[in-house]
Design an enzyme around this catalytic site. Structure first.
Site, PDB file in Angstrom:
ATOM      1  N   GLU A 199      -5.156 135.587 -32.895  1.00 16.14           N
ATOM      2  CA  GLU A 199      -3.952 136.359 -33.215  1.00 16.14           C
ATOM      3  C   GLU A 199      -2.897 136.227 -32.116  1.00 16.14           C
ATOM      4  O   GLU A 199      -1.696 136.191 -32.395  1.00 16.14           O
ATOM      5  CB  GLU A 199      -4.312 137.833 -33.431  1.00 16.14           C
ATOM      6  CG  GLU A 199      -5.237 138.089 -34.613  1.00 16.14           C
ATOM      7  CD  GLU A 199      -4.607 137.795 -35.970  1.00 16.14           C
ATOM      8  OE1 GLU A 199      -3.382 137.569 -36.040  1.00 16.14           O
ATOM      9  OE2 GLU A 199      -5.342 137.794 -36.974  1.00 16.14           O
ATOM     10  N   HIS A 210      -7.662 133.745 -44.952  1.00 14.18           N
ATOM     11  CA  HIS A 210      -8.359 134.811 -45.673  1.00 14.18           C
ATOM     12  C   HIS A 210      -9.246 134.244 -46.776  1.00 14.18           C
ATOM     13  O   HIS A 210     -10.353 134.729 -47.014  1.00 14.18           O
ATOM     14  CB  HIS A 210      -7.345 135.792 -46.278  1.00 14.18           C
ATOM     15  CG  HIS A 210      -6.884 136.839 -45.320  1.00 14.18           C
ATOM     16  ND1 HIS A 210      -5.823 137.680 -45.587  1.00 14.18           N
ATOM     17  CD2 HIS A 210      -7.346 137.197 -44.099  1.00 14.18           C
ATOM     18  CE1 HIS A 210      -5.651 138.502 -44.567  1.00 14.18           C
ATOM     19  NE2 HIS A 210      -6.556 138.228 -43.652  1.00 14.18           N
ATOM     20  N   ASN A 218       1.788 136.590 -41.171  1.00 11.68           N
ATOM     21  CA  ASN A 218       0.724 136.013 -41.992  1.00 11.68           C
ATOM     22  C   ASN A 218       0.474 134.536 -41.680  1.00 11.68           C
ATOM     23  O   ASN A 218      -0.300 133.882 -42.387  1.00 11.68           O
ATOM     24  CB  ASN A 218       1.063 136.165 -43.480  1.00 11.68           C
ATOM     25  CG  ASN A 218       0.985 137.607 -43.938  1.00 11.68           C
ATOM     26  OD1 ASN A 218       0.022 138.303 -43.654  1.00 11.68           O
ATOM     27  ND2 ASN A 218       2.011 138.064 -44.646  1.00 11.68           N
ATOM     28  N   ARG A 278      -4.801 164.095 -49.269  1.00 13.68           N
ATOM     29  CA  ARG A 278      -3.463 163.501 -49.385  1.00 13.68           C
ATOM     30  C   ARG A 278      -2.826 163.210 -48.035  1.00 13.68           C
ATOM     31  O   ARG A 278      -1.603 163.082 -47.931  1.00 13.68           O
ATOM     32  CB  ARG A 278      -2.544 164.399 -50.233  1.00 13.68           C
ATOM     33  CG  ARG A 278      -3.012 164.491 -51.679  1.00 13.68           C
ATOM     34  CD  ARG A 278      -2.114 165.367 -52.511  1.00 13.68           C
ATOM     35  NE  ARG A 278      -2.607 165.427 -53.886  1.00 13.68           N
ATOM     36  CZ  ARG A 278      -2.288 166.385 -54.741  1.00 13.68           C
ATOM     37  NH1 ARG A 278      -1.477 167.366 -54.370  1.00 13.68           N
ATOM     38  NH2 ARG A 278      -2.762 166.365 -55.968  1.00 13.68           N
ATOM     39  N   ARG A 328       8.330 140.680 -41.609  1.00 14.59           N
ATOM     40  CA  ARG A 328       6.921 140.953 -41.318  1.00 14.59           C
ATOM     41  C   ARG A 328       5.989 139.901 -41.920  1.00 14.59           C
ATOM     42  O   ARG A 328       4.875 139.705 -41.452  1.00 14.59           O
ATOM     43  CB  ARG A 328       6.549 142.353 -41.820  1.00 14.59           C
ATOM     44  CG  ARG A 328       5.130 142.764 -41.425  1.00 14.59           C
ATOM     45  CD  ARG A 328       4.833 144.217 -41.711  1.00 14.59           C
ATOM     46  NE  ARG A 328       3.486 144.564 -41.241  1.00 14.59           N
ATOM     47  CZ  ARG A 328       2.998 145.796 -41.213  1.00 14.59           C
ATOM     48  NH1 ARG A 328       3.724 146.815 -41.621  1.00 14.59           N
ATOM     49  NH2 ARG A 328       1.770 146.006 -40.771  1.00 14.59           N
ATOM     50  N   LYS A 367      -0.947 148.927 -41.503  1.00 15.84           N
ATOM     51  CA  LYS A 367      -1.660 148.436 -42.684  1.00 15.84           C
ATOM     52  C   LYS A 367      -3.116 148.895 -42.610  1.00 15.84           C
ATOM     53  O   LYS A 367      -3.820 148.576 -41.655  1.00 15.84           O
ATOM     54  CB  LYS A 367      -1.614 146.914 -42.750  1.00 15.84           C
ATOM     55  CG  LYS A 367      -0.301 146.340 -43.259  1.00 15.84           C
ATOM     56  CD  LYS A 367      -0.447 144.833 -43.415  1.00 15.84           C
ATOM     57  CE  LYS A 367       0.798 144.210 -43.992  1.00 15.84           C
ATOM     58  NZ  LYS A 367       0.646 142.743 -44.176  1.00 15.84           N
ATOM     59  N   HIS A 423     -12.998 136.384 -38.702  1.00 16.48           N
ATOM     60  CA  HIS A 423     -11.572 136.417 -39.034  1.00 16.48           C
ATOM     61  C   HIS A 423     -10.792 135.441 -38.152  1.00 16.48           C
ATOM     62  O   HIS A 423      -9.986 134.645 -38.645  1.00 16.48           O
ATOM     63  CB  HIS A 423     -11.032 137.836 -38.845  1.00 16.48           C
ATOM     64  CG  HIS A 423      -9.569 137.961 -39.114  1.00 16.48           C
ATOM     65  ND1 HIS A 423      -9.035 137.909 -40.385  1.00 16.48           N
ATOM     66  CD2 HIS A 423      -8.513 138.111 -38.274  1.00 16.48           C
ATOM     67  CE1 HIS A 423      -7.715 138.033 -40.318  1.00 16.48           C
ATOM     68  NE2 HIS A 423      -7.370 138.150 -39.043  1.00 16.48           N
ATOM     69  N   GLU A 446       7.023 145.078 -45.276  1.00 16.87           N
ATOM     70  CA  GLU A 446       6.844 143.651 -45.533  1.00 16.87           C
ATOM     71  C   GLU A 446       7.708 143.124 -46.676  1.00 16.87           C
ATOM     72  O   GLU A 446       7.217 142.514 -47.626  1.00 16.87           O
ATOM     73  CB  GLU A 446       5.364 143.325 -45.796  1.00 16.87           C
ATOM     74  CG  GLU A 446       5.040 141.863 -45.584  1.00 16.87           C
ATOM     75  CD  GLU A 446       3.539 141.557 -45.566  1.00 16.87           C
ATOM     76  OE1 GLU A 446       3.175 140.487 -46.042  1.00 16.87           O
ATOM     77  OE2 GLU A 446       2.756 142.375 -45.070  1.00 16.87           O
ATOM     78  N   LYS A 489       4.255 142.456 -32.092  1.00 18.20           N
ATOM     79  CA  LYS A 489       3.966 142.795 -33.486  1.00 18.20           C
ATOM     80  C   LYS A 489       4.682 144.080 -33.887  1.00 18.20           C
ATOM     81  O   LYS A 489       5.231 144.186 -34.985  1.00 18.20           O
ATOM     82  CB  LYS A 489       2.462 142.944 -33.725  1.00 18.20           C
ATOM     83  CG  LYS A 489       2.156 143.324 -35.175  1.00 18.20           C
ATOM     84  CD  LYS A 489       0.691 143.294 -35.523  1.00 18.20           C
ATOM     85  CE  LYS A 489       0.500 143.645 -37.001  1.00 18.20           C
ATOM     86  NZ  LYS A 489      -0.911 143.620 -37.409  1.00 18.20           N
ATOM     87  N   HIS A 499      -2.921 132.997 -42.171  1.00 18.12           N
ATOM     88  CA  HIS A 499      -3.759 133.956 -42.895  1.00 18.12           C
ATOM     89  C   HIS A 499      -3.908 133.652 -44.382  1.00 18.12           C
ATOM     90  O   HIS A 499      -4.882 134.073 -44.997  1.00 18.12           O
ATOM     91  CB  HIS A 499      -3.194 135.375 -42.728  1.00 18.12           C
ATOM     92  CG  HIS A 499      -3.468 135.962 -41.378  1.00 18.12           C
ATOM     93  ND1 HIS A 499      -2.996 135.396 -40.220  1.00 18.12           N
ATOM     94  CD2 HIS A 499      -4.171 137.064 -41.003  1.00 18.12           C
ATOM     95  CE1 HIS A 499      -3.386 136.131 -39.185  1.00 18.12           C
ATOM     96  NE2 HIS A 499      -4.099 137.133 -39.633  1.00 18.12           N
TER      97      HIS A 499
END
Length: 340
Positions: free
Chosen positions: A172, A239, A232, A108, A228, A130, A249, A224, A214, A235
């Site tokens: 990026e 993606h 993207n 956990r 935020r 993330k 990527h 997000e 960032k 992306h």
């Protein structure tokens, strides 16, 4: 090493810029730490990892899946990892994603940190909390948002990277410049990849500037719900392309940024598409490719940014200013098919 301390909702993250992998022992107790890395990184830096407990994985996005997670967790149990254990991911975005995700669910939640070894990870993948895995054709469909205890940036680790991996990182960096950093966009226009590789001061400046850009966005919107989403840019389509074709990527995001720029022309009157394309090409990134749009759209429809029948697409009002622009999914598909 003096850290820059950033406070997130879950606690503080220490950023060590211009650090050294050799000093990892100053950040975490070697006796209570397990390192997660891949075969390529381990082979390149094996001498620096002597005396550490290491789990080594096969490299590549294909292994960022639940089966890998299960295997690592079984190994952690065999190694008697407990709640006092720290898991440190040393590698690119796949390793940092896996490390953060596994550390967040094992018992956990245990402490974890990152030593990013690719430019892409240093300026993007390792930052923001993330952490997740792919499910079939769907990238990052399962995961958590949880911050590491520390980030150790060692620019010397980039020396072993081929130029294609450098270009991936610049996808990026260019993304950040497009959405929020007009000044950096102009700086990038005035230099090139080789110059930056050879100029340690400029490279260090770029890494820190982009990591903190960032970070600032994430601190303002950690989960997000608004700002935020700008990260993207490129992306959404990128993606979908990445999961269908043999592209990295950065290459996929580069194509995504071209399409997003074209859509920005259509919906917002953006007039900087040619500048974006020139800059991407300047850093060795593709700006055109042949692919089946119908095939890509089938993946795009399940993108996490879709809300009911709309897609929150990131467009550009101008270079350095990105906006969240909801587009009806049917309209978006029509426009993308028209672009071809």
């Amino acid at each position: 090493m003096n850290p820059k301390k950033i406070r997130f909702s879950q606690g503080r993250v220490e950023y060590y810029f211009d650090g050294s992998l050799k000093k990892l022992g100053q950040l975490t107790d070697k006796k209570k730490t397990i390192i997660l890395t891949d075969e390529h990184v381990f082979a390149a830096h094996q001498d620096k990892l002597k005396g550490w407990d290491v789990i080594t994985l096969k490299p590549g996005e294909a292994y960022k899946i639940q089966a890998t997670v299960d295997s690592v967790i079984e190994t952690l149990i065999e190694m008697q990892a407990d709640r006092q254990t720290t898991l440190v991911g040393i590698g690119g975005g796949v390793i940092t994603d896996l490390t953060g995700y596994i550390a967040s669910i094992y018992m956990r939640g245990i402490r974890f940190g990152f030593v990013p070894t690719s430019l892409l990870a240093m300026v993007d993948a390792a930052i923001g909390g993330k952490n997740g895995i792919d499910v079939g054709e769907y990238k990052n469909m399962v995961g958590v948002i949880r911050q590491p205890a520390f980030l150790l940036f060692d620019p010397s680790l980039l020396q072993t990277l081929p130029d294609t991996h450098w270009s991936d990182g610049f996808a990026e960096i260019i993304k950040h410049a497009c959405i929020k950093d007009r000044s950096a966009f102009r700086t990038l226009e005035g230099t090139d990849l080789k110059t930056i590789q050879e100029n340690k001061r400029l490279l260090s400046w770029l890494i820190q500037r982009n990591a903190l850009l960032k970070t600032k966005v994430v601190v303002q919107d950690e989960f997000e719900s608004g700002e935020r989403k700008l990260l993207n840019f490129g992306h959404t389509l990128g993606h979908a392309i990445e999961t269908q074709y043999e592209l990295s990527h950065g290459q996929s995001v580069s194509l995504g940024m071209v399409y997003a720029s074209r859509l920005s022309e259509k919906f917002l009157g953006f007039n900087g598409t040619d500048r974006v394309i020139r800059l991407l090409e300047q850093y060795g990134l593709p700006t055109a490719a042949s692919f089946k749009m119908d095939k890509v759209l089938s993946i795009l429809r399940m993108d996490k940014k879709r809300v009911s029948r709309e897609m929150n697409y990131i467009l550009l009002e101008k270079v350095g200013k990105g906006v969240i622009y909801p587009i009806e999914l049917k309209t978006l598909e029509q426009e993308l098919l028209a672009l071809g």
